[in-house]
Scaffold this motif. Sequence first.
Motif, PDB file in Angstrom:
ATOM      1  N   ALA A 210      -7.315  -1.334   4.061  1.00 53.12           N
ATOM      2  CA  ALA A 210      -7.107  -2.681   3.529  1.00 53.12           C
ATOM      3  C   ALA A 210      -8.186  -3.636   4.022  1.00 53.12           C
ATOM      4  CB  ALA A 210      -5.723  -3.188   3.907  1.00 53.12           C
ATOM      5  N   ARG A 211      -8.601  -3.482   5.272  1.00 57.58           N
ATOM      6  CA  ARG A 211      -9.627  -4.367   5.831  1.00 57.58           C
ATOM      7  C   ARG A 211     -10.965  -4.204   5.110  1.00 57.58           C
ATOM      8  NH1 ARG A 211      -8.610  -7.028  10.390  1.00 57.58           N
ATOM      9  NH2 ARG A 211     -10.845  -7.261  10.795  1.00 57.58           N
TER      10      ARG A 211
ATOM     11  N   ILE B 253      -5.808 -10.872   2.256  1.00 57.21           N
ATOM     12  CA  ILE B 253      -4.954 -10.428   3.358  1.00 57.21           C
ATOM     13  C   ILE B 253      -5.209 -11.258   4.617  1.00 57.21           C
ATOM     14  CG2 ILE B 253      -4.845  -8.049   2.496  1.00 57.21           C
ATOM     15  CD1 ILE B 253      -6.883  -7.298   4.701  1.00 57.21           C
ATOM     16  N   SER B 254      -4.373 -11.029   5.622  1.00 56.19           N
ATOM     17  CA  SER B 254      -4.542 -11.644   6.931  1.00 56.19           C
ATOM     18  C   SER B 254      -5.682 -10.965   7.688  1.00 56.19           C
ATOM     19  CB  SER B 254      -3.240 -11.520   7.739  1.00 56.19           C
ATOM     20  OG  SER B 254      -3.468 -11.738   9.114  1.00 56.19           O
ATOM     21  N   GLY B 255      -6.408 -11.764   8.460  1.00 63.99           N
ATOM     22  CA  GLY B 255      -7.461 -11.199   9.293  1.00 63.99           C
ATOM     23  C   GLY B 255      -6.936 -10.325  10.410  1.00 63.99           C
ATOM     24  N   PHE B 256      -5.628 -10.419  10.707  1.00 62.27           N
ATOM     25  CA  PHE B 256      -5.022  -9.596  11.747  1.00 62.27           C
ATOM     26  C   PHE B 256      -4.541  -8.245  11.220  1.00 62.27           C
ATOM     27  CE2 PHE B 256      -4.133 -13.837  13.809  1.00 62.27           C
ATOM     28  CZ  PHE B 256      -5.009 -13.648  14.862  1.00 62.27           C
TER      29      PHE B 256
ATOM     30  N   TYR C  39       0.837  -1.205   0.000  1.00 59.68           N
ATOM     31  CA  TYR C  39       0.000   0.000   0.000  1.00 59.68           C
ATOM     32  C   TYR C  39       0.873   1.257   0.000  1.00 59.68           C
ATOM     33  CZ  TYR C  39      -4.832  -1.706   0.495  1.00 59.68           C
ATOM     34  OH  TYR C  39      -6.066  -2.249   0.264  1.00 59.68           O
ATOM     35  N   ALA C  40       1.935   1.240   0.804  1.00 65.76           N
ATOM     36  CA  ALA C  40       2.818   2.408   0.876  1.00 65.76           C
ATOM     37  C   ALA C  40       3.480   2.694  -0.471  1.00 65.76           C
ATOM     38  CB  ALA C  40       3.882   2.195   1.945  1.00 65.76           C
TER      39      ALA C  40
ATOM     40  N   PRO D 229     -10.358  -9.193   0.818  1.00 63.67           N
ATOM     41  CA  PRO D 229     -10.895 -10.324   1.584  1.00 63.67           C
ATOM     42  C   PRO D 229      -9.858 -10.889   2.554  1.00 63.67           C
ATOM     43  CG  PRO D 229     -10.431 -10.981  -0.683  1.00 63.67           C
ATOM     44  CD  PRO D 229     -10.266  -9.490  -0.623  1.00 63.67           C
ATOM     45  N   LYS D 230     -10.327 -11.292   3.721  1.00 67.35           N
ATOM     46  CA  LYS D 230      -9.442 -11.838   4.758  1.00 67.35           C
ATOM     47  C   LYS D 230      -9.462 -13.362   4.671  1.00 67.35           C
ATOM     48  CE  LYS D 230     -11.765  -9.025   7.469  1.00 67.35           C
ATOM     49  NZ  LYS D 230     -12.098  -7.938   6.519  1.00 67.35           N
TER      50      LYS D 230
END
Length: 266
Positions: A43-44, A33-36, A22-23, A48-49
């Motif tokens: 991003a969340r 992505i990770s759910g954490f 993203y940066a 999708p997590k």
Amino acid sequence: MSTDAFPQRIVCLTEEPTEVLYALGEEHRIVGISGFTVRPARARKEKPKVSAFTSAKIGEILKLQPDLVIGFSDMQADIARDLIRAGVEVWISNHRSVDGILAYIRRLGAMVGAGAKAEAYAQTAERHIAQIRAAAAALPKHPRVYFEEWDEPLITGIQWVAELVRIAGGEDVFPRQSGESLAKHRILADPADVVHAAPEVIFGSWCGKRFRPEHVAARPGWDAIPAVRTGDVLEIKSPIILQPGPAALFDGLSELHRHIAAWAAR
């Protein structure tokens, strides 16, 4: 060079590749992505997590048809194995130091054809580190610091955390343990070791749960610790310090230095 030479559908099993991409303005390549993941916040909402840290929805990942999956450390070896067996290309990084995080930014950028942007971003991080290091060097005093990564059992800070504590102006009271990459080798068998180390500042960052300073202060014998007596038992939020990515170099380091400088000013 054609953009087809670089990954177009990336799944990130931890937060740091998501934050870096993203940066760099390369977030369009991310399909899962990770759910954490908490950084960046958008991003969340956008991705999708599909994974936790030591587990992942392999079927959901395969449905995304990734051409690269990025993970971190031996803790994700089983996920990597299952994906590799399914024919997916996987990159597992294993960096544990400040220099390692900087190299990771550069390497990931090169992998997606954004080497120049990654170099500029890494240099921005290096300048920030240098500024904090210079400010820390000018402090009148440097506190002994105990960083606690977990409370049951007591686990001290990993290498990049200990390095950031030193850059921020503190003196890590358990330097030998910080060099151990595995958490089980950073366990303090006897809580009295912290009492004997007499830290003047205690930082806590319990991964996955809120740090409770009052619980730390109530441990038997810990009322003799200088940090407990002065109330310098402080939380550093885990998303900005326990991920070996940009957050630690920017926000995590700044937060460490802010507290250390306030202690030194008193």
